[in-house]
Motif scaffolding. Structure first.
Motif, short mmCIF file in Angstrom:
data_model
loop_
_atom_site.label_atom_id
_atom_site.label_comp_id
_atom_site.label_asym_id
_atom_site.label_seq_id
_atom_site.Cartn_x
_atom_site.Cartn_y
_atom_site.Cartn_z
N ASP A 54 -35.86 19.02 58.14
CA ASP A 54 -36.54 18.96 59.43
C ASP A 54 -38.06 18.90 59.20
OD1 ASP A 54 -37.84 19.65 61.87
OD2 ASP A 54 -35.98 20.54 62.60
N PHE A 64 -40.36 19.81 60.93
CA PHE A 64 -41.09 20.97 61.47
C PHE A 64 -40.80 22.25 60.69
CE2 PHE A 64 -41.13 18.30 65.32
CZ PHE A 64 -42.49 18.33 65.56
N ASP A 65 -39.80 22.20 59.79
CA ASP A 65 -39.48 23.42 59.05
C ASP A 65 -40.47 23.65 57.92
OD1 ASP A 65 -37.42 24.09 60.60
OD2 ASP A 65 -35.81 23.48 59.22
N MET A 66 -40.82 24.91 57.74
CA MET A 66 -41.71 25.25 56.64
C MET A 66 -40.84 25.48 55.42
SD MET A 66 -44.11 27.76 58.83
CE MET A 66 -42.68 28.71 59.23
N PRO A 118 -47.64 26.08 51.31
CA PRO A 118 -48.56 25.10 51.90
C PRO A 118 -49.43 24.44 50.83
CG PRO A 118 -48.61 27.16 53.11
CD PRO A 118 -47.81 27.41 51.88
N PHE A 119 -49.85 23.23 51.11
CA PHE A 119 -50.75 22.47 50.24
C PHE A 119 -50.20 22.30 48.82
CE2 PHE A 119 -53.92 24.29 53.31
CZ PHE A 119 -54.19 23.09 53.94
N TYR A 157 -50.32 21.87 55.59
CA TYR A 157 -50.95 23.18 55.70
C TYR A 157 -50.00 24.28 56.13
CZ TYR A 157 -51.07 21.67 60.53
OH TYR A 157 -50.71 21.22 61.76
N LEU A 158 -48.82 23.93 56.62
CA LEU A 158 -47.86 24.98 56.94
C LEU A 158 -46.70 24.97 55.95
CD1 LEU A 158 -47.55 24.87 60.84
CD2 LEU A 158 -48.69 26.57 59.45
N ARG A 209 -44.88 22.25 55.32
CA ARG A 209 -43.85 21.34 55.82
C ARG A 209 -43.83 20.09 54.93
NH1 ARG A 209 -45.81 21.57 62.02
NH2 ARG A 209 -47.62 20.68 60.97
N SER A 211 -52.61 14.25 70.37
CA SER A 211 -51.27 13.84 69.98
C SER A 211 -50.30 14.90 70.49
CB SER A 211 -51.17 13.71 68.47
OG SER A 211 -51.38 14.97 67.87
N ASP A 212 -49.03 14.53 70.51
CA ASP A 212 -48.01 15.45 70.99
C ASP A 212 -47.56 16.34 69.82
OD1 ASP A 212 -45.84 16.75 71.95
OD2 ASP A 212 -44.98 15.01 72.96
N PRO A 213 -47.90 17.64 69.87
CA PRO A 213 -47.59 18.50 68.72
C PRO A 213 -46.09 18.70 68.53
CG PRO A 213 -49.09 19.59 70.27
CD PRO A 213 -48.55 18.38 70.94
N ASN A 214 -45.27 18.33 69.50
CA ASN A 214 -43.84 18.56 69.38
C ASN A 214 -43.09 17.36 68.80
OD1 ASN A 214 -43.78 21.21 70.83
ND2 ASN A 214 -44.76 19.90 72.34
N GLN A 257 -50.00 11.76 64.28
CA GLN A 257 -50.03 13.20 64.46
C GLN A 257 -50.22 13.91 63.12
OE1 GLN A 257 -47.25 15.84 64.30
NE2 GLN A 257 -48.67 17.25 65.23
N SER A 264 -53.39 16.33 62.58
CA SER A 264 -53.30 17.78 62.37
C SER A 264 -53.79 18.18 60.98
CB SER A 264 -51.88 18.27 62.62
OG SER A 264 -50.98 17.57 61.83
#
Lengths: 290, 524
Positions: free
Chosen positions: A52, A54-56, A60-61, A75-76, A78, A233-236, A242, A246
């Motif tokens: 996914d 959106f999953d971490m 990060p990095f 950065y998260l 992902r 942008s749409d964050p979802n 996007q 971000s």
């Protein structure tokens, strides 16, 4: 000679011939293959690479190649590869739907202006010029700001600011074609105005409009990235723009988080331009004979 | 014996430092400081405008009655001394005798009275001087503040950018002080620097005021504050040496990057009184978050440690309550809601929120107050998925849009950064007071949280002059708030000051650049 050409042109060329010309062009075919590849990646890819976006999933990095993450993490933490795969779908969808929106508005306005002339044309073309002189990015930002950063509002905003070129091309084609004999013949045989516009003239004006619209797809994808870069942008929803937007503040230290989606956009837009050029060659007999 | 030992130690230390080439340079007069400001100030008059952006030039242009040292101790500034009597209900300020405004007019007690009345009427921080009933001016150099009740926050409220002394003969001309033309040009201040030019969006140039009431100060001839909004541009400017000084840097990657630069110093010191805290605020009146169980489950599902390590990259500190960890009133011994997904799920199960076929229980929106908090909002989406809450991240078009949404209570969750502003009465009470639920006002009690016991404790703590008793009250307050959880506090915003090696004495007190920089100098 010139007159001959003008009379011949309106007859719709055999579809086969168009295809042949298109596929004879090496660059157009390359572009098409890339585009199909990207579309396949976007629509079927998630089945084979189910992470996914959106999953971490990791630190990060992590730069590309770290611990099996081919394109690294953002950065998260992902997975950027997953973002590129899933983002393809959205970016292409935004590109095509925005182009469709501009096409719809542009053809509508351009055909009525070209066909009716007089005050209709005056009004519609002044409106077109108004949209043409507006700074498009600013105008799109205002629309997105007013209606919120959702995929729908971004698509509509891009469509709403980029239809002017389609309208002008449509109008000029209409101005030319509506005087031709076959249109007069159609009118004489009792066709009403709407039938003339959409059944008789429009199919014959299609070629340059299609080419222009194809180029608009690429422009819309870069436009979306531009808006996302500015934070609109749409964050979802994961789109390439996007991802760029971000990660922007990390550009100095984690350059790959911005360059990778940038390269994806570059390749896609390049492919679309190649296809657009190919279409132009295939649909435009004047260029082909050269 | 002891004295002798110290002397030897001092001598050795001196020898070592001299041999290392380290010199303790005396502050030196002259030089220009090139600093950056991260945003465009609306204007330069801190008496009627809050915020750190106005605070930086504002604290240079205008003096306050007192200033604070690095240890939260009040020091004389425009008031050379003060007496507190009548159980804290009378505060007498003895002003410096030869102080003048930038136009040469002497600073009188009537100006103090005028300034305080203007601030009370027009400054957004209404609690600062609320108990001040009147200001008496028995002579030109004495101002006596009469209070309706003891007000321990008064000392901090008379420092920094909070009580700028403005000239009555300029701002008392009948025009609205909030839109007075001399807030931005021809500013007649009382501080160490005077205004040369304020070019909106570009720069603010300040020049030494030669008749400043502290002899020999300021050291700097000139300060150039360049307004640079883009963090990357500022970072590159600092690296190139085009900028000597920047306060309030908060982008973790930039902080870590600049730390590696040998020409620059990067420090988190100096922000204790500003007290910036990042938090996730809940709507406690409507929607699912009105249920305290939902709020607690969310807190258990959000990993404060992840925020500190991954989003803040180790440059921020943990903040467990609404009082900044740098404040003497901070109480770390509260329910911390350390990450516990199982517990969070259990709380929601027990409260009757069943998971649907897609594994989700219900949906919530999360907003964020400014772009720096977007990663937190995106993290919230990922984190709460694990306990079956489907989060939609809402991106506001700009700050006013967000402020409108939140202040009109049309939100479920929102990330925000809120400042303590020194004393809890000024910056903390506002978030939890029932009386401060004010629709349309941002940074009021937008959570609409109301607990009569909490209100009562805050009322008591606000007038308690005894430090230990006051600490105990605030400790109790923080425990009660952690239990009710109108807000889940996560971390301090990692404000850092970055200054080049040639800058001596950068402002390292509790108020950062919202304090006079009359002691800052440029080394050779």
């Amino acid at each position: 000679m010139l007159e001959n050409e003008e009379i011949e042109e309106p007859t719709i060329k055999p579809v086969k011939e168009i295809f042949l010309t298109f596929f004879k062009s090496y660059s157009a075919v390359t572009g098409l293959i890339i585009l199909i590849g990207i579309a396949v990646m976007g629509f079927i890819g998630p089945l084979f690479y189910p992470t996914d976006p959106f999953d971490m999933v990791w630190m990060p990095f992590s730069p590309p190649g770290t611990d099996g993450f081919l394109l690294g993490t953002d950065y998260l933490g992902r997975d950027i590869l997953s973002q590129i795969i899933n983002g393809a779908r959205v970016s292409i969808a935004i590109g095509f739907s925005a182009a469709l929106v501009s096409c719809f508005i542009g053809v509508g306005i351009g055909s009525f202006a070209g066909f009716y002339g007089g005050w209709v044309e005056e009004t519609l073309m002044r409106l077109t010029e108004f949209f043409q002189v507006l700074p498009t990015l600013l105008f799109a930002m205002v629309i997105v700001a007013l209606f919120g950063s959702s995929v729908l509002s971004i698509t509509l905003a891009i469509g709403a600011v980029s239809w002017a070129s389609v309208a002008r091309i449509t109008r000029s084609e209409f101005l030319r074609i509506k005087e031709l004999d076959f249109v007069l013949a159609s009118r004489a045989s009792g066709s009403n105005n709407l039938a003339l516009i959409f059944r008789v003239i429009l199919p014959n004006a299609a070629a340059p409009i299609i080419v222009q619209s194809a180029l608009l797809v690429g422009a819309a994808i870069t436009f979306e990235a531009g808006l996302a870069f500015l934070g609109l942008s749409d964050p979802n929803v994961i789109s390439w723009g996007q991802v760029i937007g971000s990660n922007r503040i990390y550009i100095l230290d984690a350059t790959y988080t911005v360059t990778i989606p940038g390269i994806a956009i570059f390749i896609t837009v390049l492919a679309i331009s190649l296809v657009g050029d190919g279409l132009n060659d295939a649909l435009n007999p004047k260029l082909r004979s050269r | 014996m002891k004295k002798h030992f110290l002397k030897t130690l001092l001598l050795t230390a001196t020898l070592i430092f001299t041999s290392l080439g380290v010199s303790f340079a005396e502050p030196k007069k002259g030089g220009t400081l090139i600093a950056a400001v991260g945003n465009n100030p609306r204007h330069l008059n801190p008496a009627v405008q809050s915020g750190i952006v106005t605070g930086f030039p504002g604290a240079q242009l205008f003096a306050t009655p007192i200033r604070y040292d690095n240890n939260w101790e009040p020091q004389p500034y425009l008031a050379e001394s003060w007496d507190i009597s009548d159980g804290g209900k009378t505060v007498k300020l003895n002003l410096v005798k030869d102080a003048v405004f930038h136009d040469g007019v002497p600073i009188k007690s009537s100006d103090v009275k005028f300034s305080l009345e203007t601030i009370k009427k027009h400054h957004p921080f209404k609690t600062m001087f609320a108990p001040v009933v009147s200001v008496e001016t028995p002579d030109e150099h004495t101002a006596v503040l009469k209070l309706s009740s003891p007000h321990p926050a008064l000392m901090l409220a008379m420092s920094s950018q909070l009580m700028a002394i403005i000239p009555e003969h300029v701002y008392g001309d009948g025009q609205d002080p909030k839109t007075h033309p001399q807030n931005s040009e021809n500013v007649v201040g009382s501080g160490p620097f005077k205004l040369v030019e304020f070019k909106s969006g570009e720069h603010i140039i300040l020049e030494r005021f030669d008749d400043f009431f502290i002899d020999g100060r300021p050291y700097l001839d000139k300060m150039v504050l360049k307004i640079i909004r883009d963090p990357a541009t500022r970072t590159i400017g600092l690296e190139n040496g085009e900028i000597d000084f920047y306060a309030f840097e908060n982008v973790p990657t930039n902080i870590n990057r600049l730390k590696k630069n040998a020409n620059l110093n990067v420090t988190p010191d100096g922000y204790a009184a500003i007290g910036p805290i990042d938090w996730l605020a809940f709507n406690t009146k409507s929607g699912k978050t009105a249920d305290v169980n939902v709020r607690r489950a969310i807190a258990y599902a959000i990993d404060r440690n992840f925020i500190l390590k991954a989003i803040m990259l180790g440059v921020a500190d943990e903040a467990r309550t609404g009082i900044h960890p740098g404040s003497p009133y901070y109480e770390p011994d509260v329910e911390a809601y350390d990450i516990d997904i199982d517990k969070a799920n259990k709380i929601l199960d027990d409260a009757g929120y069943k998971k649907g076929s897609d594994g989700m229980r219900f949906g919530l929106n999360v907003d964020f107050g400014w772009p720096g908090l977007r990663p937190n909002a995106e993290y919230t989406k990922a984190a709460l998925k694990k306990i079956g809450i489907d989060v939609t991240v809402r991106q506001s078009a700009d700050f006013p849009t967000w402020a409108q949404t939140v202040s009109n209570h049309n939100f479920d969750l929102t990330w925000d950064t809120v400042f303590n502003w020194g004393d809890p009465v000024i910056g903390v009470h506002r978030t939890y007071q029932t009386s401060n639920i004010k629709k349309g006002v941002i940074w009021s009690n937008t959570q609409q949280y109301s607990n009569p016991k909490v209100d009562a404790i805050m009322e008591k703590a606000g007038v308690e002059n005894d430090m230990d008793k006051r600490k105990a009250l605030y400790s109790e307050l923080q425990k009660m708030l952690a239990n009710d959880l109108p807000v889940y506090w996560t971390n301090t915003l990692p404000y850092h000051t970055i200054y080049s090696n040639k800058v001596g004495n950068p402002p390292m007190g509790i108020w950062a650049t919202s304090s006079p920089m009359d002691m800052t100098y440029i080394k050779d």
